[in-house]
Design an enzyme around this catalytic site. Structure first.
Site, PDB file in Angstrom:
ATOM      1  N   HIS A   1      -3.013  -6.113   3.151  1.00  0.00           N
ATOM      2  CA  HIS A   1      -4.189  -5.366   3.595  1.00  0.00           C
ATOM      3  C   HIS A   1      -5.288  -6.339   4.024  1.00  0.00           C
ATOM      4  O   HIS A   1      -5.344  -7.480   3.537  1.00  0.00           O
ATOM      5  CB  HIS A   1      -4.741  -4.497   2.452  1.00  0.00           C
ATOM      6  CG  HIS A   1      -3.752  -3.539   1.853  1.00  0.00           C
ATOM      7  ND1 HIS A   1      -2.843  -3.920   0.896  1.00  0.00           N
ATOM      8  CD2 HIS A   1      -3.534  -2.222   2.076  1.00  0.00           C
ATOM      9  CE1 HIS A   1      -2.102  -2.869   0.543  1.00  0.00           C
ATOM     10  NE2 HIS A   1      -2.486  -1.836   1.252  1.00  0.00           N
TER      11      HIS A   1
ATOM     12  N   TYR B   1      -8.254  -6.277   3.031  1.00  0.00           N
ATOM     13  CA  TYR B   1      -9.105  -6.621   1.874  1.00  0.00           C
ATOM     14  C   TYR B   1      -8.519  -7.730   1.005  1.00  0.00           C
ATOM     15  O   TYR B   1      -9.200  -8.271   0.144  1.00  0.00           O
ATOM     16  CB  TYR B   1      -9.426  -5.380   1.022  1.00  0.00           C
ATOM     17  CG  TYR B   1      -8.233  -4.701   0.380  1.00  0.00           C
ATOM     18  CD1 TYR B   1      -7.559  -5.270  -0.689  1.00  0.00           C
ATOM     19  CD2 TYR B   1      -7.792  -3.463   0.836  1.00  0.00           C
ATOM     20  CE1 TYR B   1      -6.464  -4.646  -1.274  1.00  0.00           C
ATOM     21  CE2 TYR B   1      -6.720  -2.819   0.264  1.00  0.00           C
ATOM     22  CZ  TYR B   1      -6.051  -3.424  -0.790  1.00  0.00           C
ATOM     23  OH  TYR B   1      -4.977  -2.805  -1.364  1.00  0.00           O
ATOM     24  N   GLU B   2      -7.249  -8.071   1.254  1.00  0.00           N
ATOM     25  CA  GLU B   2      -6.658  -9.204   0.531  1.00  0.00           C
ATOM     26  C   GLU B   2      -7.011 -10.531   1.208  1.00  0.00           C
ATOM     27  O   GLU B   2      -6.558 -11.591   0.769  1.00  0.00           O
ATOM     28  CB  GLU B   2      -5.138  -9.037   0.466  1.00  0.00           C
ATOM     29  CG  GLU B   2      -4.692  -7.835  -0.360  1.00  0.00           C
ATOM     30  CD  GLU B   2      -3.216  -7.534  -0.188  1.00  0.00           C
ATOM     31  OE1 GLU B   2      -2.396  -8.251  -0.769  1.00  0.00           O
ATOM     32  OE2 GLU B   2      -2.879  -6.574   0.553  1.00  0.00           O
TER      33      GLU B   2
ATOM     34  N   ASN C   1      -5.032  11.220  -4.738  1.00  0.00           N
ATOM     35  CA  ASN C   1      -6.260  11.665  -5.414  1.00  0.00           C
ATOM     36  C   ASN C   1      -7.069  12.460  -4.397  1.00  0.00           C
ATOM     37  O   ASN C   1      -6.840  12.348  -3.194  1.00  0.00           O
ATOM     38  CB  ASN C   1      -7.083  10.467  -5.917  1.00  0.00           C
ATOM     39  CG  ASN C   1      -7.384   9.476  -4.811  1.00  0.00           C
ATOM     40  OD1 ASN C   1      -6.634   8.525  -4.592  1.00  0.00           O
ATOM     41  ND2 ASN C   1      -8.458   9.708  -4.086  1.00  0.00           N
TER      42      ASN C   1
HETATM   43  C1  R1P Z   1      -5.965   1.937  -3.202  1.00  0.00           C
HETATM   44  O1  R1P Z   1      -5.547   2.538  -4.386  1.00  0.00           O
HETATM   45  C2  R1P Z   1      -4.838   1.312  -2.426  1.00  0.00           C
HETATM   46  O2  R1P Z   1      -3.834   2.317  -2.154  1.00  0.00           O
HETATM   47  C3  R1P Z   1      -3.656   2.464  -0.763  1.00  0.00           C
HETATM   48  C4  R1P Z   1      -4.983   2.006  -0.193  1.00  0.00           C
HETATM   49  O3  R1P Z   1      -4.899   1.660   1.181  1.00  0.00           O
HETATM   50  C5  R1P Z   1      -5.319   0.840  -1.063  1.00  0.00           C
HETATM   51  O4  R1P Z   1      -4.622  -0.314  -0.682  1.00  0.00           O
HETATM   52  O5  R1P Z   1      -2.594   1.577  -0.422  1.00  0.00           O
HETATM   53  P1  R1P Z   1      -1.627   1.742   0.847  1.00  0.00           P
HETATM   54  O6  R1P Z   1      -2.481   2.209   1.980  1.00  0.00           O
HETATM   55  O7  R1P Z   1      -1.050   0.396   1.099  1.00  0.00           O
HETATM   56  O8  R1P Z   1      -0.581   2.759   0.480  1.00  0.00           O
END
Ligand code: R1P
Length: 259
Positions: A81, A83-84, A222
């Site tokens: 991602h 954000y990483e 959620n």
């Molecule tokens: C948040 O809980 C994480 O879950 C989802 C969000 O994008 C975030 O990385 O992950 P994926 O989109 O990779 O499924």
């Protein structure tokens, strides 16, 4: 090019010259892989050129090769991602590499917050369109890519043949890693988002630029911030994915059998 190098490594390490389909399994989706089939080969992502190690909890970081009926499928167990600390080119590299390895159809899955009234936790939703709110793109230079029907209508129809109860929604992709505020969720709902997450939008852009067909499925893990007043956590995201795994696996297997 790095994608071609990775494609050659995938072919060598899996013994499969051309894969036809790739499935990116996002947060909460890892358990669904077991329902798809037993891998004939597995490679840790960091051993493939250009691949990084996903650091989000629950992203396994393996590439599995699985034959579904006679279709060779690559299961990408987790993603990187923004954000990483990754760049857009890193985020989309696994998808680009899979397409270089022969893949014509990409299935992108993710965990998402449900914004639209009526969405239920544990419900998979077909992505019909997206809002790229990351401010980033994986494309470079004057690469003009048409994104009308980026989320393939025929593939969505196919998924609905397997599970007629599936609804569709618009996915808003943000950078994260913080979850959204209730005010941001109200804004996202106003501008047309049904679902929200921190991935997927750059991957579909890259896949369309390379000519692959794309199916997207969000698991509502959620209800988004402010919808109920409940607090959000990644542990809840993973738990809801675990609970939904049999349904998700059956859906994915059904789609893969018909490709
Ligand atoms: C948040 O809980 C994480 O879950 C989802 C969000 O994008 C975030 O990385 O992950 P994926 O989109 O990779 O499924």
């Amino acid at each position: 090019m790095l994608a071609e190098q990775a494609a050659r490594a995938i072919a060598e390490r899996t013994g499969v010259e051309r894969h036809r389909v790739a499935v990116v399994l996002g947060s909460g989706w890892q358990d669904a892989a077991a329902e798809i089939g037993t891998p004939s080969a597995s490679v840790p992502m960091p051993e493939l050129p250009g691949f990084g190690t996903p650091s989000a909890q629950g992203h396994v970081g393996m590439v599995h090769s699985v034959a579904v009926d006679n279709t060779p499928v690559l299961l990408l167990m987790g993603r990187q991602h923004l954000y990483e600390g990754y760049q857009p080119s890193d985020v989309v590299h696994p998808v680009s590499a899979a397409i270089a390895a022969g893949v014509e159809t990409v299935v992108l899955t993710n965990a998402a917050g449900g914004i639209r009234d009526g969405l239920r936790v544990g419900e998979p939703v077909l992505i019909s369109d997206h809002l790229n709110l990351t401010g980033r793109t994986p494309l470079a230079g004057a690469t003009f890519v048409d994104l009308v029907d980026a989320w393939d209508p025929e593939l969505r129809a196919l998924a609905r043949e397997i599970d007629p109860s599936l609804t569709e929604g618009v996915y808003a992709g943000l950078t994260g890693p913080q979850y959204e505020t209730p005010a941001e969720i109200r804004m996202l709902g106003t501008i047309g988002a049904d679902l929200v997450g921190m991935s997927t939008v750059l991957e579909v852009i890259a896949a369309r630029a390379l000519g692959a067909r794309v199916l997207g499925i969000s698991l509502v893990t959620n209800l988004a911030a402010g919808v109920t007043g409940a607090h959000l956590s990644h542990a809840e995201v993973l738990a809801e994915g675990h609970a939904a795994a049999p349904r998700l696996g059956k859906l994915l297997r059904g789609v893969l059998e018909r490709l």
